[in-house]
Design an enzyme around this catalytic site. Structure first.
Site, mmCIF file in Angstrom:
data_model
loop_
_atom_site.group_PDB
_atom_site.id
_atom_site.type_symbol
_atom_site.label_atom_id
_atom_site.label_comp_id
_atom_site.label_asym_id
_atom_site.label_seq_id
_atom_site.Cartn_x
_atom_site.Cartn_y
_atom_site.Cartn_z
ATOM 1 N N ASP A 143 -55.562 22.300 -86.967
ATOM 2 C CA ASP A 143 -54.895 21.456 -87.951
ATOM 3 C C ASP A 143 -55.570 21.506 -89.314
ATOM 4 O OD1 ASP A 143 -52.680 20.612 -86.635
ATOM 5 O OD2 ASP A 143 -53.213 18.492 -86.598
ATOM 6 N N ASP A 448 -51.187 10.338 -75.354
ATOM 7 C CA ASP A 448 -51.309 10.672 -73.937
ATOM 8 C C ASP A 448 -50.810 9.525 -73.060
ATOM 9 O OD1 ASP A 448 -53.350 9.084 -74.869
ATOM 10 O OD2 ASP A 448 -54.961 10.195 -73.905
#
Length: 736
Positions: A143, A448
């Site tokens: 990223d 998650d």
């Protein structure tokens, strides 16, 4: 042999009956005692006004705190209802040519906080998994768009051509080079073989040269200022000019998605969804392994162990993912900061495994690609509807068919590589359902948890696999400041789910079992421990000043009820620590960190979630610093707290400790000279417990002289503020 492979079980699940009996008996006894305590509290409101000796406000606050604490405790008993353990038999799997392919997703974001050498070690360990290399594909999401990371990938590819054949030849267990060549990794099968030792030394020299090359590259590159503003880059790493013979290696791909300041990038979930799309048109493996950039493979058999569940016809149709525990190679002996989350992986996840499966845990899980695409893997879905969900890429839509074969490595594959850049662009997700109904979900910084929760709501199940040898090892945080920052982020993300449309107690019971819903709910509401902990650390202590009891006298039968609840909770926690291989000191550290986190990062996490709920602030994500600091590491390994933390974390701890010491001193004086020890005994015990548990804070303030101590000037300011706040609250409570 083939017939046996097809008929023998690939895994066995066993209920831990002794733990089950102990857990259910404890739940019965402890909940009964809580009912008696509530009866005692309620009776107070029916007393005559003249006979009431306790301030009404203080009584109500303590009672409300006990109710909230009991509510969270009751939710947590769902974990303990049916704990199980599992055994796998990888030797019963089909032959290699019949195994399904696996894509490995590794995410990194900051080459400064996440050093490139460490990230490349994770990449190399993933490439070296004990799995057919032609069925293994490794993708790194960068990223930060760092040239250094891309350079590191190319150097890792070169080194892998030496490293992988060596690992395969000698059946090396730990296939992370840095760990293998370190002092703590010595369990190879050829330690006495002279040829092995010669080759090992040769490979070690190659690895040292690999490290030096990355360090030179880092020193020669200027810091990048465009981490949030760069185009998408997709590059298949390959190098045919090698000094070693051709070896079969997994596909290795560097992915840096496009990032623009004007476009939301959705943190890790956004990066994973880009990897999902890019890999879909490049390799399209039916199973995906997700790893954090510091969570290297410590055992090459994890893929085969996961396949023992994914290929089991009895559970495979509904199985979404196999979760391995998070363990760490550099944790101190007694896990000073409770960074290993022992209770999560030895109590909670095992308990959920006995219901419908554990929560998705960010790293170390093998997930079925189809589970992230809802129903759209079936044939016959309208093309326009598919585009509304998955975007305009016809190639990606084709990949939803499990029979899709990518042509990216064939002549003319350049056009397909261009397609991957479109899939990694900022605009691709606009007008689609990415992050909302397909892929990893965006509505929380703990993507998650939310993704796993929705998967369970949609009828999927999961499995927790904990072999004796840790399959993955990460780097634990070694300073208090980073631990509490990380805890604040988790608390904020989890609590915001509890106050959103994804509330487990509302959405869960209609889509999964009640016990499973309770487990998810406990995870979202445990940050609320901050409220009762703040109450129990202040109000009973202030009552010591003038001897107004909030708990029963020693001579009162209800005293035994309160004492039982206190001892029952501590002893059950101690038992769980000991039977999971922990120590007495580890139990003390877990109790201490529970208290510190509750009054600091849990509180700030809840406030942050509420502010985001009302639009006062936006979500943010800071990667945990993974750079090793020798001084911090030294203190950590000696089990000494490093108090070089932000004042926002030190203020509550010092204030509460100061208040407890002052009130305990006054209370002890009154018990000795006034004689009210009978009515104030529980108050003194509670205050003494808090003081003893926070001994390291006292040590850091008074005794220690190293750099990790608490600055005295800071402590004086906090002590004055705590005293003033306590006196104000005491005066207000006496007037109610």
């Amino acid at each position: 042999m083939e017939e046996n492979r097809g008929t023998l079980d690939l895994n066995i699940c066993r209920v831990r009956k002794l733990r089950l009996i102990i857990n259910r008996l404890h739940t019965l006894l402890h909940s009964t005692a809580l009912l008696f305590l509530f009866c005692y509290r309620v009776c107070f409101f029916f007393q005559d006004l003249e006979t009431k000796t306790s301030p009404l406000l203080s009584w109500i606050l303590v009672f409300a705190s006990e109710i909230l604490l009991s509510f969270i405790w009751i939710l947590g008993q769902a974990y303990r209802w049916r704990p199980v353990s599992r055994t796998v038999f990888p030797e019963r799997l089909p032959e290699d040519d019949k195994l399904p392919a696996i894509d490995v997703f590794i995410c990194t974001a900051d080459p400064v906080k996440e050093p490139t050498v460490g990230v490349m070690n994770t990449v190399l360990s993933a490439m070296a998994l004990d799995y057919p290399p032609q069925k293994l594909h490794v993708y790194l999401s960068d990223d930060g768009g760092s040239n250094l990371t891309l350079h590191g990938m190319k150097e890792a590819w070169k080194f892998s051509r030496w490293w992988l054949p060596f690992c395969r030849k000698y059946r090396v267990k730990c296939r992370c080079p840095k760990a293998f060549f370190s002092a703590f990794e010595t369990d190879d099968d050829f330690a006495g073989n002279s040829l092995f030792m010669t080759e090992k030394q040769k490979i070690k020299e190659k690895y040292e040269a690999f490290e030096e090359e990355i360090k030179r590259a880092r020193e020669g590159r200027a810091p990048s200022n465009d981490e949030q503003d760069h185009p998408s880059i997709i590059e298949v790493i390959q190098d045919n000019t090698s000094e070693v013979e051709q070896v079969e290696l997994p596909l290795l791909v560097y992915v840096s998605r496009e990032k623009r300041p004007s476009h939301p990038h959705h943190f890790k979930a956004g990066a994973l969804n880009v990897l999902h799309r890019v890999s879909g048109v490049m390799s399209n493996s039916p199973y995906i392994l997700v790893l954090d950039c510091d969570m290297f493979s410590n055992d090459p058999t994890s893929a085969r162990q996961a396949m023992c569940f994914h290929l089991d016809p009895k559970i495979s149709p509904s199985l979404a993912f196999v979760q391995f525990p998070q363990k760490f190679h550099n944790a101190s002996k007694n896990d000073l900061y409770d960074s290993q989350l022992r209770s999560v992986f030895t109590v909670k996840w095992q308990g959920m495994d006995g219901l419908q499966g554990p929560v998705l845990s960010g790293t170390g899980f093998y997930i079925k690609r189809a589970s992230l695409c809802r129903k759209f893997t079936d044939q016959g879905t309208d093309l326009m509807e598919l585009r509304q969900y998955f975007g305009s890429s016809n190639e990606f839509i084709k990949s939803l068919n499990q029979n899709y074969i990518s042509a990216i490595t064939e002549p003319g594959g350049h056009a397909l590589l261009q397609e991957t850049r479109l899939l990694a662009s900022c605009d691709y997700e606009i007008g689609t359902k990415w992050g909302q109904e397909v892929g990893f979900l965006y509505d929380s910084v703990v993507e998650d948890y939310l993704t796993g929760f929705i998967l369970h709501c949609n009828g999927w199940t999961s499995v927790f696999c904990e072999p004796s040898r840790p399959q993955f090892l990460g780097t634990v945080t070694t300073n208090l400041n980073d631990v509490l920052i990380q805890g604040s982020r988790w608390s904020s993300g989890l609590f915001e789910n509890g106050i959103s449309k994804y509330c487990p107690l509302i959405r869960g019971p209609f889509r999964m079992s009640l016990l499973q819903s309770m487990c998810f709910a406990e995870l979202t509401y445990f940050p609320l421990y901050c409220l009762p902990l703040w109450c129990f650390a202040t109000i009973p202590q202030l009552a010591l000043i003038d001897g107004t009891p909030l708990y029963p006298k020693v001579s009162d039968p209800y005293f035994l009820v309160v004492l039982f609840i206190f001892v029952s909770a501590l002893s059950k926690h101690l038992l769980e620590v000991l039977i999971s291989g922990g120590t007495l000191y580890q139990w003390i550290n877990e109790e201490r960190m529970w208290m510190i986190k509750s009054v600091t990062c849990h509180l700030y996490g809840c406030l942050d979630a509420v502010m985001k709920k009302f639009g006062i602030r936006e979500a943010n994500f800071l990667p945990t610093n993974k750079v090793e600091d020798d001084e911090q590491t030294g203190l950590y390994q000696m089990d000494k707290f490093d108090f070089r933390a932000s004042n926002i974390f030190l203020v509550p701890v010092l204030a509460l400790l100061t208040l407890n010491i002052a009130c305990f001193t006054v209370g002890t004086y009154r018990a000795v000279f006034v004689g009210d020890w009978d009515s104030m005994f529980i108050h003194l015990i509670l205050s003494a417990y808090i003081i003893v548990l926070n001994y390291p804070v006292i040590e850091g303030l008074v005794i220690r002289r190293d750099k990790g101590r608490i600055p005295f000037s800071v402590a004086v300011i906090f002590a004055v503020l705590a005293t003033l706040a306590g006196l104000v609250f005491y005066a207000l409570s006496r007037n109610v």
